[in-house]
Scaffold this motif. Structure first.
Motif, PDB file in Angstrom:
ATOM      1  N   PHE A  21       0.774  -1.144   0.023  1.00 39.65           N
ATOM      2  CA  PHE A  21       0.191  -0.288   0.415  1.00 39.65           C
ATOM      3  C   PHE A  21       1.018   1.450   0.076  1.00 39.65           C
ATOM      4  CE2 PHE A  21      -2.292   3.590   2.391  1.00 39.65           C
ATOM      5  CZ  PHE A  21      -3.215   3.317   1.657  1.00 39.65           C
ATOM      6  N   PHE A  22       1.752   1.626   0.933  1.00 39.88           N
ATOM      7  CA  PHE A  22       2.675   2.499   1.395  1.00 39.88           C
ATOM      8  C   PHE A  22       3.275   2.417  -0.333  1.00 39.88           C
ATOM      9  CE2 PHE A  22       1.600   2.697   5.903  1.00 39.88           C
ATOM     10  CZ  PHE A  22       1.275   3.543   5.977  1.00 39.88           C
ATOM     11  N   PHE A  23       4.357   1.786  -0.640  1.00 36.15           N
ATOM     12  CA  PHE A  23       5.308   1.830  -1.431  1.00 36.15           C
ATOM     13  C   PHE A  23       4.535   2.274  -2.805  1.00 36.15           C
ATOM     14  CE2 PHE A  23       7.820  -0.900   1.130  1.00 36.15           C
ATOM     15  CZ  PHE A  23       7.790   0.082   2.593  1.00 36.15           C
ATOM     16  N   PHE A  24       3.348   1.760  -3.250  1.00 34.02           N
ATOM     17  CA  PHE A  24       2.655   1.463  -4.271  1.00 34.02           C
ATOM     18  C   PHE A  24       1.223   2.817  -4.847  1.00 34.02           C
ATOM     19  CE2 PHE A  24       5.292  -2.577  -4.000  1.00 34.02           C
ATOM     20  CZ  PHE A  24       5.951  -1.715  -5.093  1.00 34.02           C
ATOM     21  N   GLU A  26       0.615   5.691  -4.610  1.00 36.55           N
ATOM     22  CA  GLU A  26       1.144   6.862  -5.900  1.00 36.55           C
ATOM     23  C   GLU A  26       1.092   6.732  -6.995  1.00 36.55           C
ATOM     24  OE1 GLU A  26       2.743  10.621  -3.799  1.00 36.55           O
ATOM     25  OE2 GLU A  26       3.680   9.459  -2.405  1.00 36.55           O
ATOM     26  N   GLY A  27       0.701   5.468  -7.280  1.00 39.20           N
ATOM     27  CA  GLY A  27       1.157   5.049  -8.443  1.00 39.20           C
ATOM     28  C   GLY A  27       2.068   5.006  -9.208  1.00 39.20           C
ATOM     29  N   PHE A  28       2.805   4.470  -7.940  1.00 37.25           N
ATOM     30  CA  PHE A  28       4.782   4.347  -8.841  1.00 37.25           C
ATOM     31  C   PHE A  28       4.946   5.220  -9.029  1.00 37.25           C
ATOM     32  CE2 PHE A  28       4.772  -0.035  -9.284  1.00 37.25           C
ATOM     33  CZ  PHE A  28       4.000  -0.285  -9.887  1.00 37.25           C
ATOM     34  N   GLY A  29       4.808   6.512  -8.507  1.00 36.15           N
ATOM     35  CA  GLY A  29       5.367   8.174  -8.763  1.00 36.15           C
ATOM     36  C   GLY A  29       6.408   8.309  -7.579  1.00 36.15           C
ATOM     37  N   GLN A  30       7.061   9.482  -6.999  1.00 36.62           N
ATOM     38  CA  GLN A  30       7.527   9.891  -5.811  1.00 36.62           C
ATOM     39  C   GLN A  30       6.854   9.075  -4.609  1.00 36.62           C
ATOM     40  OE1 GLN A  30       8.441  13.675  -4.447  1.00 36.62           O
ATOM     41  NE2 GLN A  30       9.984  13.273  -3.817  1.00 36.62           N
ATOM     42  N   ILE A  31       7.563   8.249  -3.962  1.00 41.06           N
ATOM     43  CA  ILE A  31       7.038   8.016  -2.250  1.00 41.06           C
ATOM     44  C   ILE A  31       6.862   9.023  -1.614  1.00 41.06           C
ATOM     45  CG2 ILE A  31       7.512   6.140  -0.799  1.00 41.06           C
ATOM     46  CD1 ILE A  31       8.690   4.805  -3.093  1.00 41.06           C
ATOM     47  N   VAL A  32       6.067   8.832  -0.933  1.00 42.92           N
ATOM     48  CA  VAL A  32       5.916  10.555   0.236  1.00 42.92           C
ATOM     49  C   VAL A  32       6.745   9.616   1.521  1.00 42.92           C
ATOM     50  CG1 VAL A  32       4.649  11.256   1.862  1.00 42.92           C
ATOM     51  CG2 VAL A  32       3.894  11.020   0.014  1.00 42.92           C
ATOM     52  N   THR A  33       7.453  10.020   2.219  1.00 44.38           N
ATOM     53  CA  THR A  33       8.274   9.655   3.616  1.00 44.38           C
ATOM     54  C   THR A  33       8.178  10.380   4.390  1.00 44.38           C
ATOM     55  OG1 THR A  33      10.689  10.786   2.122  1.00 44.38           O
ATOM     56  CG2 THR A  33       9.275   8.692   1.911  1.00 44.38           C
ATOM     57  N   TRP A  34       8.968  10.126   5.706  1.00 42.39           N
ATOM     58  CA  TRP A  34       8.311  10.869   7.085  1.00 42.39           C
ATOM     59  C   TRP A  34       9.285  10.528   7.552  1.00 42.39           C
ATOM     60  CZ3 TRP A  34       3.679   8.345   4.983  1.00 42.39           C
ATOM     61  CH2 TRP A  34       3.983   6.735   6.205  1.00 42.39           C
ATOM     62  N   ASP A  35       9.757  11.510   8.552  1.00 41.95           N
ATOM     63  CA  ASP A  35      10.546  11.029   9.997  1.00 41.95           C
ATOM     64  C   ASP A  35       9.925  10.669  11.075  1.00 41.95           C
ATOM     65  OD1 ASP A  35      12.346  11.681  11.521  1.00 41.95           O
ATOM     66  OD2 ASP A  35      12.300  13.657  11.703  1.00 41.95           O
ATOM     67  N   GLU A  36       9.699   9.405  11.579  1.00 44.75           N
ATOM     68  CA  GLU A  36       9.299   8.796  12.380  1.00 44.75           C
ATOM     69  C   GLU A  36       9.610   9.179  13.937  1.00 44.75           C
ATOM     70  OE1 GLU A  36       6.535   6.732  11.532  1.00 44.75           O
ATOM     71  OE2 GLU A  36       6.895   5.583  12.265  1.00 44.75           O
ATOM     72  N   PRO A  37       9.257   9.251  14.973  1.00 37.45           N
ATOM     73  CA  PRO A  37       9.253  10.033  15.504  1.00 37.45           C
ATOM     74  C   PRO A  37       9.396   8.923  17.076  1.00 37.45           C
ATOM     75  CG  PRO A  37       6.864  10.046  15.901  1.00 37.45           C
ATOM     76  CD  PRO A  37       7.234   9.483  14.380  1.00 37.45           C
ATOM     77  N   TRP A  38      10.500   8.837  18.029  1.00 43.94           N
ATOM     78  CA  TRP A  38      10.282   7.918  18.984  1.00 43.94           C
ATOM     79  C   TRP A  38       9.601   7.622  19.704  1.00 43.94           C
ATOM     80  CZ3 TRP A  38      15.747   5.489  19.942  1.00 43.94           C
ATOM     81  CH2 TRP A  38      16.106   5.952  18.482  1.00 43.94           C
ATOM     82  N   GLN A  39       8.922   6.192  20.304  1.00 48.84           N
ATOM     83  CA  GLN A  39       8.188   5.915  20.840  1.00 48.84           C
ATOM     84  C   GLN A  39       7.837   7.073  22.506  1.00 48.84           C
ATOM     85  OE1 GLN A  39       5.773   3.960  20.671  1.00 48.84           O
ATOM     86  NE2 GLN A  39       5.010   3.968  22.173  1.00 48.84           N
ATOM     87  N   ASP A  40       9.460   8.108  22.987  1.00 46.02           N
ATOM     88  CA  ASP A  40       9.445   8.866  24.307  1.00 46.02           C
ATOM     89  C   ASP A  40       8.711  10.043  23.798  1.00 46.02           C
ATOM     90  OD1 ASP A  40      12.056   6.834  23.753  1.00 46.02           O
ATOM     91  OD2 ASP A  40      12.439   8.200  26.168  1.00 46.02           O
ATOM     92  N   ASN A 300      17.884   1.617   5.248  1.00 48.69           N
ATOM     93  CA  ASN A 300      18.651   1.507   3.329  1.00 48.69           C
ATOM     94  C   ASN A 300      17.929   1.486   2.484  1.00 48.69           C
ATOM     95  OD1 ASN A 300      21.076   2.545   4.586  1.00 48.69           O
ATOM     96  ND2 ASN A 300      22.086   0.626   5.166  1.00 48.69           N
ATOM     97  N   ASN A 301      16.574   1.762   2.839  1.00 44.96           N
ATOM     98  CA  ASN A 301      15.224   0.945   1.736  1.00 44.96           C
ATOM     99  C   ASN A 301      14.719   1.890   1.426  1.00 44.96           C
ATOM    100  OD1 ASN A 301      13.119  -0.327   0.647  1.00 44.96           O
ATOM    101  ND2 ASN A 301      12.577  -1.634   1.904  1.00 44.96           N
ATOM    102  N   PRO A 302      14.955   2.373   0.397  1.00 44.93           N
ATOM    103  CA  PRO A 302      14.149   3.914  -0.357  1.00 44.93           C
ATOM    104  C   PRO A 302      12.927   3.257  -0.379  1.00 44.93           C
ATOM    105  CG  PRO A 302      15.665   2.577  -2.046  1.00 44.93           C
ATOM    106  CD  PRO A 302      15.541   1.960  -0.609  1.00 44.93           C
ATOM    107  N   ASN A 303      12.297   2.491  -0.318  1.00 47.62           N
ATOM    108  CA  ASN A 303      11.093   2.406  -0.580  1.00 47.62           C
ATOM    109  C   ASN A 303      10.263   2.583   0.894  1.00 47.62           C
ATOM    110  OD1 ASN A 303      10.818   2.033  -2.833  1.00 47.62           O
ATOM    111  ND2 ASN A 303      11.449  -0.074  -3.106  1.00 47.62           N
ATOM    112  N   ASP A 304      10.664   2.449   2.026  1.00 47.19           N
ATOM    113  CA  ASP A 304      10.112   2.540   3.278  1.00 47.19           C
ATOM    114  C   ASP A 304       9.707   3.542   3.619  1.00 47.19           C
ATOM    115  OD1 ASP A 304       9.979   2.884   5.901  1.00 47.19           O
ATOM    116  OD2 ASP A 304      10.833   0.585   6.518  1.00 47.19           O
ATOM    117  N   PRO A 305       8.464   4.332   3.851  1.00 48.65           N
ATOM    118  CA  PRO A 305       8.071   5.658   4.150  1.00 48.65           C
ATOM    119  C   PRO A 305       8.763   6.173   5.150  1.00 48.65           C
ATOM    120  CG  PRO A 305       6.528   4.126   4.459  1.00 48.65           C
ATOM    121  CD  PRO A 305       7.512   2.434   4.262  1.00 48.65           C
ATOM    122  N   ARG A 306       9.167   5.879   6.135  1.00 51.84           N
ATOM    123  CA  ARG A 306      10.066   5.953   7.364  1.00 51.84           C
ATOM    124  C   ARG A 306      11.489   6.591   6.952  1.00 51.84           C
ATOM    125  NH1 ARG A 306       8.860   1.367  10.645  1.00 51.84           N
ATOM    126  NH2 ARG A 306      10.437   0.560   9.255  1.00 51.84           N
TER     127      ARG A 306
END
Length: 328
Positions: A21-24, A26-40, A300-306
């Motif tokens: 879902f997350f990786f595709f 956007e129709g194989f376009g640029q994947i939206v990524t975000w800076d994942e927060p720490w649990q703290d 190192n996975n460019p397809n991970d949204p995080r």
């Protein structure tokens, strides 16, 4: 750097679906990524911690039936998740495309904040712990670092952490026995044969860290010295509660150990910063001269949204220690 084995078929199916879902989406376009927060930070910013059941899951909202609150209760027995309150998008201005993906989840623990738009999760990939086959996919540090715990053990650990962080008084003390049992065993080497021991030791050490227990240094030291990087990180976090020279010495030695990876060293540097004293500054300065200058990625996975979640370089992390000491 994902620190768990997926033992449950239900959890495996969920993560495969999220991957697709997350990786595709956007129709194989640029994947939206975000800076994942720490649990703290997630715990600090959340208003509610509860167990719920997914009644209806759609991309734009998720309807939840409240099963069990821990501390403050939500307004109704059924609530709707409406968005994300800690979402820091890195490479797209269209955060409206980022949605929930709860279609394959039944029961789930949630860390929620009530905002002007309603009840929100931190991000699409954080602030929840899936329940499947009597196990909980638990996050104590970061969504990249997870462990599967029995429901009773997860509730014991996270309820203890939540009540401490939110200053909720409680007469229960279930975590003390769990910690004692976990720390009596030798550090797990993270093999499949003793993976459950690893999960429990990881959870126990993180409870010590969150609740600021000044635990016996000698009980923590074996985990700092072991070969399991994941337990080393949790042990380093525990030492940030023990404001002694032996803790500082152990952390400095860890940071200067050429056998350890830079990810672990940067975490240790953040822990040392909390308890640093002037006499250790020359040693830190000497280590910093040869320290790595590259920021550290969680994945190192460019397809991970995080994938834009990073740590500072070791040189910068040690520089922060020097700057903090100058300010004092």
């Amino acid at each position: 750097m994902i620190f768990y084995f997926l033992n449950s078929k239900a959890i495996k199916k969920y993560f495969l679906s999220v991957f697709l879902f997350f990786f595709f989406f956007e129709g194989f376009g640029q994947i939206v990524t975000w800076d994942e927060p720490w649990q703290d930070d997630i715990i600090r910013e959340s208003d509610y911690f509860l167990l719920g059941r997914v009644l209806d899951a759609r991309p734009g909202s998720v309807k939840i039936k409240m099963l069990k609150p821990f501390g403050k209760n939500v307004d109704q027995n059924e609530i709707t998740l409406e968005g994300f309150h800690m979402l820091s998008v890195c490479n797209s201005n269209d955060s409206q495309k980022i949605t929930f993906f709860f279609q394959m989840i039944d029961s789930v623990y949630l860390f929620l904040k009530k905002t002007e738009i309603g009840y929100c999760l931190p991000t699409p990939t954080s602030g929840f712990a899936i329940v499947a086959n009597g196990k909980v996919l638990s996050t104590f540090r970061h969504s990249f670092h997870q462990a599967q715990l029995r429901v009773v053990d997860y509730e014991c650990c996270m309820k203890t952490i939540w009540e401490h962080c939110k200053e909720i008084s409680s007469t229960e003390n279930c975590s003390s026995k769990l910690i004692e049992k976990a720390l009596k065993k030798l550090p797990s080497e993270f093999g499949r044969s003793d993976i459950n021991t690893f999960y429990m030791q990881h959870a126990a050490l993180e409870v010590i860290y969150y609740t600021k227990l000044s635990y016996n240094f000698q009980s923590i030291l074996p985990f700092l010295k072991c070969n399991n990087t994941h337990l080393v990180i949790s042990a380093a976090r525990c030492l940030s509660n023990i404001n002694t020279d032996e803790s500082r010495k152990a952390l400095v030695e860890l940071i200067g150990d050429e056998r350890r990876d830079n990810f672990t060293k940067v975490i240790a540097a953040g822990c040392l910063k909390k308890i640093i004293t002037p006499e250790w500054i020359p040693k830190i300065s000497a280590i910093r001269e040869k320290a790595n200058e590259n920021p550290i990625a969680f994945s190192n996975n460019p397809n991970d949204p995080r994938s834009c979640t990073t740590l500072p370089s070791l040189k910068d992390a040690l520089g922060e220690i020097l700057l903090s000491e100058k300010k004092d």
